[in-house]
Design a protein around this motif. Sequence first.
Motif, short mmCIF file in Angstrom:
data_model
loop_
_atom_site.label_atom_id
_atom_site.label_comp_id
_atom_site.label_asym_id
_atom_site.label_seq_id
_atom_site.Cartn_x
_atom_site.Cartn_y
_atom_site.Cartn_z
N HIS A 23 0.79 -1.16 -0.02
CA HIS A 23 0.49 0.16 -0.09
C HIS A 23 1.00 1.13 -0.26
O HIS A 23 2.12 0.89 0.23
N HIS A 25 1.37 5.41 0.94
CA HIS A 25 0.96 6.81 1.97
C HIS A 25 -0.19 7.76 2.03
O HIS A 25 0.01 7.82 1.30
N ASP A 28 -3.37 1.98 4.46
CA ASP A 28 -2.92 0.24 4.89
C ASP A 28 -4.01 -0.75 4.00
O ASP A 28 -4.00 -0.34 2.63
N ARG A 29 -3.88 -2.30 4.72
CA ARG A 29 -3.74 -2.85 3.49
C ARG A 29 -5.38 -2.76 2.89
O ARG A 29 -5.49 -3.42 2.27
N ASP A 49 0.12 -4.60 6.29
CA ASP A 49 0.45 -3.07 6.54
C ASP A 49 1.56 -3.08 6.98
O ASP A 49 2.59 -3.54 7.11
N TYR A 53 1.82 1.03 9.59
CA TYR A 53 0.49 1.81 8.99
C TYR A 53 -0.43 0.80 9.70
O TYR A 53 0.47 -0.46 10.19
N GLY A 54 -2.13 1.36 9.85
CA GLY A 54 -2.80 0.08 10.44
C GLY A 54 -2.31 -0.63 11.24
O GLY A 54 -1.91 0.02 12.55
N SER A 56 0.57 -2.28 12.17
CA SER A 56 1.19 -3.04 12.35
C SER A 56 2.18 -1.93 13.41
O SER A 56 2.24 -0.55 13.31
N MET A 168 -9.26 6.14 6.28
CA MET A 168 -7.86 5.31 5.90
C MET A 168 -6.32 5.83 6.37
O MET A 168 -5.47 6.19 7.79
N THR A 172 -4.25 6.94 10.64
CA THR A 172 -2.80 6.17 10.40
C THR A 172 -2.37 7.14 11.00
O THR A 172 -2.76 8.50 11.88
#
Length: 262
Positions: A23, A25, A28-29, A49, A53-54, A56, A168, A172
Amino acid sequence: MPPFLAYDDNNPHTSRTPLLLIHGHPFDRTMWHPQRTAFAPSRRVIAPDLRGYGASPVTPGRTPLTRFAADLEDLLDALDVRTCVVAGLSMGGQIAMACYDRLGADRIRGLVLADTSPAPETPEGRSARNAMADRLLREGMRGYADEVLEKMVAPRAGREVKAHVHRMMTATDPAGAAAALRGRAERPDYRPLLTKVTVPALVVVGADDEYTPVHDAESMCALLPDATLRIVDGAAHLPNLERPEEFDRALGEFLTRVDERP
């Protein structure tokens, strides 16, 4: 040892070439939901991710593209994925280039570069990215998300697409986004690498993309020895979400070609 990154791994037992989706910036996934829906019934699709991000972990400071690529190598190793097609959009495309630089044709059988650029950052761009990192740490993500939404997607994009993209961005972690911005500010020139890529490549770009315009995609495509360019009308920076049918058609044709190679 479990993978460092959060990820989805759909249909891991098929014989077709796996697809790794990277993905951009500040997303996320879930950015890849249309592609997972389209391709996971018939092939293994892995969507992580990225660090910061997401779901992770976040590592504040500076995250260079090479660190993202190393994380993805570790994930592929943990999942016992020996070869795959790597597809990345925007920052994800730059990470895909870093992955090819790290892993080469022995592990990457095809490269999909969407709405991205191989050029190094300019001095002005480095200053702007570091200034934005400072701003995100100071103010959070919402103001930035409000400002760039209709550059990320075309103004005529559907309401649900806009809501997904905005969600999304605002979800973040600012520390993760800032670390990636500082890392991208120091990105190398991947243009010499692209001239040496020995696997098929697909270059995709939204016709209305302001961040990575069509002429940038054309120039990138010309560097690759074996590349196809697909321009997605009616889309800006996220054609996989704005025009998923057109994006998936191009990606599906490319994946079939990779599957049929010896």
